[in-house]
Design a protein around this motif. Structure first.
Motif, PDB file in Angstrom:
ATOM      1  N   GLN A 164       8.401  -4.292  -5.443  1.00  0.00           N
ATOM      2  CA  GLN A 164       6.972  -4.568  -5.420  1.00  0.00           C
ATOM      3  C   GLN A 164       6.589  -5.478  -6.580  1.00  0.00           C
ATOM      4  O   GLN A 164       7.189  -5.429  -7.647  1.00  0.00           O
ATOM      5  N   THR A 178      -1.210  -6.109  -4.812  1.00  0.00           N
ATOM      6  CA  THR A 178       0.150  -5.598  -4.704  1.00  0.00           C
ATOM      7  C   THR A 178       0.854  -6.252  -3.538  1.00  0.00           C
ATOM      8  O   THR A 178       0.236  -6.540  -2.511  1.00  0.00           O
ATOM      9  N   VAL A 180       4.616  -5.910  -1.285  1.00  0.00           N
ATOM     10  CA  VAL A 180       5.870  -5.218  -1.018  1.00  0.00           C
ATOM     11  C   VAL A 180       6.888  -6.266  -0.596  1.00  0.00           C
ATOM     12  O   VAL A 180       6.610  -7.098   0.280  1.00  0.00           O
ATOM     13  N   SER A 190       0.824  -7.078   1.919  1.00  0.00           N
ATOM     14  CA  SER A 190       0.090  -7.256   0.668  1.00  0.00           C
ATOM     15  C   SER A 190      -1.288  -6.638   0.789  1.00  0.00           C
ATOM     16  O   SER A 190      -1.845  -6.500   1.880  1.00  0.00           O
ATOM     17  N   THR A 276       6.267   5.051  -3.849  1.00  0.00           N
ATOM     18  CA  THR A 276       5.958   4.976  -2.429  1.00  0.00           C
ATOM     19  C   THR A 276       6.162   6.339  -1.778  1.00  0.00           C
ATOM     20  O   THR A 276       6.689   7.262  -2.407  1.00  0.00           O
TER      21      THR A 276
END
Length: 334
Positions: A164, A178, A180, A190, A276
């Motif tokens: 990330q 953020t 991924v 995102s 996560t």
């Protein structure tokens, strides 16, 4: 069982933490600048203990959506208002653990007590545990929605999770954006603020007033989640997926009913590696409703399969191989 909406899981923080003294913000900022790992704690605290208002955008695969969010922090009280700006109209109002979700088009209101599970712009409570599964380093600075940001890269230590990139607001630590990342560095999904105001005085009544209204004309649903344990329900994992720990386990009603009209229930267990989540849902198998399936949308992978008289759904922002490990370890006790 209806699948969790990806945009809801990724876009809105639901993490309750203790109140941080705001007078320490300057010192915390200096420490975090020297130690990238401390940014994780600052992001987690800012998402709950700061007042902010803005628009969030989310993209995963071909899905793009946005929502308007207002978050108010007053002492130990937390208030939140979320309005979906795309697709079917949806409004959410939250005061601490009390959550009201309105679907005006279908005239459905969901009233529930919810447990805190972190999503954007919050992070899970165990920043230290996240560092056991990810390497973290600062990769520079940037601007997001008009705010100066520190950019951090979290690189997974194995193939069981995605990397990330995180953008943290320089002064407060609030998570602004953020992404991924796939193992090749491609952006799988995102979430980002497109406009944002931090601080100021916002009225809690903008959240409380709709929650106090009579829901005339709405079908009111009040799902009751009962805390439980996997082993108490006859299930266990015959091992562990590296890095993941059980956060909570609840039993809640389904919208469906069996042939006798009895209410059906689903068991949900949530596992986290500190950054996560993976959710495991277990319910009674129904041949008319359940068909084996694997799906992928952005970073979110899910697997649905029959286990004897039971139907198991596993979903998370992790590689499919991680989902398969959870399924292989799940077993019904004789």
């Amino acid at each position: 069982m209806s699948m969790p909406r990806v945009s809801e899981r990724r876009l809105f923080g639901r993490l309750g933490v203790g109140v941080m003294l705001l007078s320490c913000a300057t010192l915390a900022g200096a420490q975090a600048a020297a130690d990238p790992a401390q940014w994780l704690s600052r992001m987690r605290q800012a998402a709950t203990n700061r007042t902010y208002q803005g628009t969030m955008a989310f993209a995963a695969g071909s899905q793009v959506s946005s929502s308007r969010v207002t978050h108010i922090s007053e002492g130990r009280e937390r208030y939140e208002r979320i309005e979906a700006l795309d697709g079917q109209m949806r409004q959410q109002f939250r005061h601490n653990g009390a959550l009201l979700t309105l679907w005006p088009q279908t005239r459905v209101a969901i009233v529930e007590q919810v447990e805190p599970i972190a999503d954007f712009p919050a992070l899970p409570a165990s920043s230290q545990r996240a560092l056991e599964s990810y390497e973290i380093r600062s990769i520079g600075s940037d601007r997001v929605a008009g705010h100066e940001a520190e950019v951090l890269l979290l690189k997974p230590r194995d193939a069981l999770r995605f990397g990330q990139r995180l953008w943290a607001e320089r002064e407060t630590g609030l998570l602004l954006r953020t992404e991924v990342l796939s193992p090749r560095g491609d952006v799988l999904e995102s979430a980002s603020f497109t406009d944002l105001s931090i601080g100021g005085k916002l009225a809690p009544e903008s959240v409380l007033k709709p929650m106090k209204k009579k829901l005339d004309g709405y079908r009111v649903v009040r799902p009751q989640a009962q805390p439980t344990q996997l082993d108490a329900e006859g299930w266990s994992l015959k091992g562990s997926v590296p890095g993941f720990q059980l956060l909570n386990c609840v039993k809640r009603p389904l919208d469906a009913a069996d042939e006798a009209g009895a209410e059906l229930q689903v068991l949900q267990s949530v596992f986290s590696d500190g950054l996560t989540h993976v959710s495991v849902f277990i319910e009674r198998f129904d041949a008319q409703r359940h068909k084996p399936m694997r799906t992928m949308l952005g970073a979110t992978h899910s697997l649905m399969n029959r286990h004897g008289d039971w139907w198991v759904t596993i979903v998370g922002d992790v590689p499919m191989a991680t989902i398969q490990q959870f399924e292989a370890l799940l077993q019904r006790r004789p």
